[in-house]
Design a protein around this motif. Sequence first.
Motif, PDB file in Angstrom:
ATOM      1  N   GLY A  22      38.857  51.201  39.752  1.00 50.39           N
ATOM      2  CA  GLY A  22      38.013  50.263  39.021  1.00 50.39           C
ATOM      3  C   GLY A  22      38.766  49.383  38.035  1.00 50.39           C
ATOM      4  N   PRO A  23      39.514  49.978  37.099  1.00 49.52           N
ATOM      5  CA  PRO A  23      40.258  49.128  36.153  1.00 49.52           C
ATOM      6  C   PRO A  23      41.289  48.225  36.840  1.00 49.52           C
ATOM      7  CG  PRO A  23      40.052  51.335  35.279  1.00 49.52           C
ATOM      8  CD  PRO A  23      39.556  51.382  36.710  1.00 49.52           C
ATOM      9  N   MET A  24      41.926  48.725  37.905  1.00 53.09           N
ATOM     10  CA  MET A  24      42.891  47.903  38.627  1.00 53.09           C
ATOM     11  C   MET A  24      42.206  46.661  39.201  1.00 53.09           C
ATOM     12  SD  MET A  24      44.058  46.969  41.892  1.00 53.09           S
ATOM     13  CE  MET A  24      43.072  48.082  42.842  1.00 53.09           C
ATOM     14  N   LEU A  25      41.028  46.826  39.792  1.00 55.21           N
ATOM     15  CA  LEU A  25      40.304  45.672  40.328  1.00 55.21           C
ATOM     16  C   LEU A  25      39.893  44.714  39.213  1.00 55.21           C
ATOM     17  CD1 LEU A  25      38.000  47.254  43.046  1.00 55.21           C
ATOM     18  CD2 LEU A  25      39.733  45.497  43.414  1.00 55.21           C
ATOM     19  N   PHE A  26      39.390  45.268  38.105  1.00 52.97           N
ATOM     20  CA  PHE A  26      38.980  44.416  36.988  1.00 52.97           C
ATOM     21  C   PHE A  26      40.151  43.582  36.481  1.00 52.97           C
ATOM     22  CE2 PHE A  26      38.466  43.278  32.592  1.00 52.97           C
ATOM     23  CZ  PHE A  26      37.209  42.699  32.593  1.00 52.97           C
ATOM     24  N   VAL A  27      41.276  44.213  36.242  1.00 57.80           N
ATOM     25  CA  VAL A  27      42.439  43.501  35.705  1.00 57.80           C
ATOM     26  C   VAL A  27      42.966  42.489  36.718  1.00 57.80           C
ATOM     27  CG1 VAL A  27      44.821  43.795  34.885  1.00 57.80           C
ATOM     28  CG2 VAL A  27      43.030  45.338  34.101  1.00 57.80           C
ATOM     29  N   HIS A  28      42.892  42.821  37.987  1.00 59.05           N
ATOM     30  CA  HIS A  28      43.312  41.884  39.036  1.00 59.05           C
ATOM     31  C   HIS A  28      42.445  40.613  38.974  1.00 59.05           C
ATOM     32  CE1 HIS A  28      45.952  41.841  42.607  1.00 59.05           C
ATOM     33  NE2 HIS A  28      45.073  40.987  43.093  1.00 59.05           N
ATOM     34  N   GLY A  29      41.140  40.786  38.783  1.00 61.30           N
ATOM     35  CA  GLY A  29      40.249  39.630  38.646  1.00 61.30           C
ATOM     36  C   GLY A  29      40.482  38.887  37.348  1.00 61.30           C
ATOM     37  N   TRP A  30      40.663  39.625  36.265  1.00 57.29           N
ATOM     38  CA  TRP A  30      40.916  39.000  34.961  1.00 57.29           C
ATOM     39  C   TRP A  30      42.187  38.153  35.000  1.00 57.29           C
ATOM     40  CZ3 TRP A  30      38.321  37.733  30.896  1.00 57.29           C
ATOM     41  CH2 TRP A  30      38.991  37.371  29.727  1.00 57.29           C
ATOM     42  N   VAL A  56      35.411  27.031  43.756  1.00 64.35           N
ATOM     43  CA  VAL A  56      34.351  28.028  43.901  1.00 64.35           C
ATOM     44  C   VAL A  56      34.956  29.387  44.247  1.00 64.35           C
ATOM     45  CG1 VAL A  56      32.351  28.716  45.302  1.00 64.35           C
ATOM     46  CG2 VAL A  56      32.595  26.344  44.529  1.00 64.35           C
ATOM     47  N   HIS A  57      35.902  29.396  45.163  1.00 59.82           N
ATOM     48  CA  HIS A  57      36.490  30.660  45.605  1.00 59.82           C
ATOM     49  C   HIS A  57      37.325  31.319  44.523  1.00 59.82           C
ATOM     50  CE1 HIS A  57      34.939  30.692  49.625  1.00 59.82           C
ATOM     51  NE2 HIS A  57      35.103  29.385  49.611  1.00 59.82           N
ATOM     52  N   ALA A  58      38.003  30.537  43.704  1.00 61.08           N
ATOM     53  CA  ALA A  58      38.777  31.110  42.600  1.00 61.08           C
ATOM     54  C   ALA A  58      37.854  31.850  41.643  1.00 61.08           C
ATOM     55  CB  ALA A  58      39.547  30.018  41.867  1.00 61.08           C
ATOM     56  N   ARG A  59      36.760  31.216  41.303  1.00 58.51           N
ATOM     57  CA  ARG A  59      35.796  31.845  40.378  1.00 58.51           C
ATOM     58  C   ARG A  59      35.070  33.018  41.031  1.00 58.51           C
ATOM     59  NH1 ARG A  59      36.654  26.828  38.904  1.00 58.51           N
ATOM     60  NH2 ARG A  59      36.488  26.195  36.724  1.00 58.51           N
ATOM     61  N   MET A  60      34.700  32.842  42.283  1.00 57.14           N
ATOM     62  CA  MET A  60      33.975  33.886  42.996  1.00 57.14           C
ATOM     63  C   MET A  60      34.856  35.131  43.179  1.00 57.14           C
ATOM     64  SD  MET A  60      31.706  33.499  46.477  1.00 57.14           S
ATOM     65  CE  MET A  60      33.055  33.049  47.528  1.00 57.14           C
ATOM     66  N   ALA A  61      36.104  34.947  43.537  1.00 57.26           N
ATOM     67  CA  ALA A  61      37.004  36.091  43.717  1.00 57.26           C
ATOM     68  C   ALA A  61      37.240  36.800  42.388  1.00 57.26           C
ATOM     69  CB  ALA A  61      38.326  35.644  44.319  1.00 57.26           C
ATOM     70  N   ALA A  62      37.498  36.028  41.333  1.00 54.99           N
ATOM     71  CA  ALA A  62      37.728  36.636  40.021  1.00 54.99           C
ATOM     72  C   ALA A  62      36.489  37.396  39.552  1.00 54.99           C
ATOM     73  CB  ALA A  62      38.105  35.560  39.008  1.00 54.99           C
ATOM     74  N   GLY A  63      35.337  36.770  39.645  1.00 55.83           N
ATOM     75  CA  GLY A  63      34.099  37.419  39.213  1.00 55.83           C
ATOM     76  C   GLY A  63      33.760  38.652  40.026  1.00 55.83           C
ATOM     77  N   THR A  64      33.970  38.579  41.329  1.00 59.51           N
ATOM     78  CA  THR A  64      33.668  39.719  42.191  1.00 59.51           C
ATOM     79  C   THR A  64      34.615  40.874  41.907  1.00 59.51           C
ATOM     80  OG1 THR A  64      32.815  38.235  43.900  1.00 59.51           O
ATOM     81  CG2 THR A  64      33.363  40.481  44.587  1.00 59.51           C
ATOM     82  N   GLU A  65      35.895  40.575  41.719  1.00 62.58           N
ATOM     83  CA  GLU A  65      36.846  41.641  41.382  1.00 62.58           C
ATOM     84  C   GLU A  65      36.490  42.301  40.060  1.00 62.58           C
ATOM     85  OE1 GLU A  65      41.022  40.560  43.603  1.00 62.58           O
ATOM     86  OE2 GLU A  65      40.612  39.574  41.683  1.00 62.58           O
ATOM     87  N   MET A  66      36.133  41.492  39.061  1.00 62.93           N
ATOM     88  CA  MET A  66      35.786  42.069  37.761  1.00 62.93           C
ATOM     89  C   MET A  66      34.492  42.878  37.847  1.00 62.93           C
ATOM     90  SD  MET A  66      37.081  39.294  34.936  1.00 62.93           S
ATOM     91  CE  MET A  66      36.335  37.836  35.643  1.00 62.93           C
ATOM     92  N   ALA A  67      33.477  42.350  38.514  1.00 61.16           N
ATOM     93  CA  ALA A  67      32.196  43.066  38.640  1.00 61.16           C
ATOM     94  C   ALA A  67      32.368  44.359  39.440  1.00 61.16           C
ATOM     95  CB  ALA A  67      31.145  42.163  39.285  1.00 61.16           C
ATOM     96  N   ALA A  68      33.090  44.296  40.553  1.00 61.75           N
ATOM     97  CA  ALA A  68      33.337  45.503  41.347  1.00 61.75           C
ATOM     98  C   ALA A  68      34.136  46.512  40.532  1.00 61.75           C
ATOM     99  CB  ALA A  68      34.076  45.162  42.639  1.00 61.75           C
ATOM    100  N   GLY A  69      35.104  46.028  39.769  1.00 66.60           N
ATOM    101  CA  GLY A  69      35.896  46.924  38.934  1.00 66.60           C
ATOM    102  C   GLY A  69      35.059  47.639  37.898  1.00 66.60           C
ATOM    103  N   VAL A  70      34.152  46.918  37.253  1.00 60.90           N
ATOM    104  CA  VAL A  70      33.265  47.536  36.263  1.00 60.90           C
ATOM    105  C   VAL A  70      32.323  48.526  36.949  1.00 60.90           C
ATOM    106  CG1 VAL A  70      31.354  47.090  34.661  1.00 60.90           C
ATOM    107  CG2 VAL A  70      33.409  45.673  34.571  1.00 60.90           C
ATOM    108  N   GLY A  71      31.732  48.129  38.061  1.00 63.97           N
ATOM    109  CA  GLY A  71      30.813  49.014  38.780  1.00 63.97           C
ATOM    110  C   GLY A  71      31.481  50.293  39.246  1.00 63.97           C
ATOM    111  N   ILE A  72      32.687  50.170  39.767  1.00 61.72           N
ATOM    112  CA  ILE A  72      33.423  51.356  40.218  1.00 61.72           C
ATOM    113  C   ILE A  72      33.808  52.229  39.024  1.00 61.72           C
ATOM    114  CG2 ILE A  72      35.645  52.105  41.190  1.00 61.72           C
ATOM    115  CD1 ILE A  72      35.262  49.825  43.291  1.00 61.72           C
ATOM    116  N   THR A  73      34.318  51.617  37.966  1.00 60.97           N
ATOM    117  CA  THR A  73      34.727  52.385  36.785  1.00 60.97           C
ATOM    118  C   THR A  73      33.563  53.173  36.201  1.00 60.97           C
ATOM    119  OG1 THR A  73      36.457  50.760  36.268  1.00 60.97           O
ATOM    120  CG2 THR A  73      35.775  52.236  34.486  1.00 60.97           C
ATOM    121  N   LEU A  74      32.415  52.528  36.069  1.00 65.77           N
ATOM    122  CA  LEU A  74      31.243  53.199  35.505  1.00 65.77           C
ATOM    123  C   LEU A  74      30.568  54.143  36.496  1.00 65.77           C
ATOM    124  CD1 LEU A  74      29.577  50.243  33.566  1.00 65.77           C
ATOM    125  CD2 LEU A  74      30.989  52.111  32.637  1.00 65.77           C
TER     126      LEU A  74
END
Length: 178
Positions: A22-30, A56-74
Amino acid sequence: MKARGSRGGHDVAALVLRATLGPMLFVHGWNKVAGPGGLKGTTGWFEALGLKPPEVHARMAAGTEMAAGVGITLGAANPLPAAAAVGLMAVAARTDHRGKGFFVFKGGWEYVGVVGGAAVALAALGNGRYSLDGLLRRQRAGAGPALLAAGIGTASAAALLAACYRPERKPDETQTDH
């Protein structure tokens, strides 16, 4: 026969996997937003990969990585964050790592394969007792969530690529009428 303490081991394994992935995905998006080059650099990179429109894809990829990272972490909403991770990794494998072999140090698919596989494994394992899903008594685990994560992630990646992936052809890739 069930091993003594196996449920506790299962819950700890899920927690360790979530705390790693989770944190790895979040930081990758950040990093796509705030790292060197920021969103402008990420947009340029996505344009070079052939993802249209790249902004659009830059924002979508970053947002999805951060959201997935938070969801997985929690440990929330299994298997949806895992499906997002699978989709992200499938797109990365097709656009950035394709044709570069296995090893990530040569640009290959090693990293995205491990992350995607870990996400599917987490969906199968479930988020465990030490998670938001555990707190809410919403445990989903087994083959069904694993297949959903793999299927939704892969199908989403395929749809995105079909609609938006337009890499420039190199001269040696064009067909001739000879």
